[in-house]
Design a protein around this motif. Sequence first.
Motif: not given
Length: 298
Positions: A147, A162, A262-264
């Motif tokens: 991420f 996300s 969170r964002t991968a």
Amino acid sequence: MELRQLRYFLEVARQEHVTRAAKDLHITQSTLSHQLRQLEEELGTPLFDRVGRQIQLTQAGRMFVGFASRALRDLEDGRLALQSLSGLQRGELRVGVITTYTNSLLPQAILDFTNKYPGIRLQIEDLPATQIAQRVLEGSLDLGLAFTMSETPGLKTEPLFSERLILLVSKDHPLADHKSVHGRNLSTLKIALQSKQYASRQLIDRHLRRYFEDGVCMELDSIETMQLMVAKSDLACILFEGAVLPLPNLRAIPISTPEVVRTAALVWSRERFHLAAAKEFAVEIKKSVAQRRQPAMT
């Protein structure tokens, strides 16, 4: 000066112990010591201070670590560049993936990639995000799937989607019909979480731990096992959306307050050569993301 001498030197510098380094290098201690002496003689200066079996880098040794590391990285990049001349007919691809996505995103991507490129040997390692970042930097991984993280020199991340934190319970759980839950709803639950070495767990602790200080009754490395147990019991677990498996007895409930997102992302080296195979595997991962109907980012 031989390449193996540089590799031996860097391993001893890392461990600061000849016996352990020799064991990991699969050579005898006497062979390793001889190679190090030859290297020091050629360079004209001691690289280590020896105190019994324990050794420490001299000032010259500390300086030489950077040059030796760069030399080996450049040679490895040259090898990879030459390997790419054969197209995607043969070669090796090394990928590090956080546990969250091992089961949810990778299976279809791996199948599609290996069907298209059977000559590429794929090596997948399940690792914490911090190790993925470090090994992409070092060059022992060609690509990472983790991420976005704070700005790290030498790394770049390519956002994929996300995802929110989700509470997972069985279909018979008292909270199963809730559309969302507040952090305070967690206080009475029996909760299973990932082990503390994982970045996902650290985020959960940072934002939600105050709501269930005494509620964690189990810690597991395996996300799959955790979800299987939740589906058959009164346990609950907290995961990011991308890790949720399509099990019929599970109910996924967004945690609305506080909302943690969170964002991968794909993790690449900014400086090292990017294999054609790594780029193609990244394409398959993006296809897998799209098939899961995640909102791919541009």
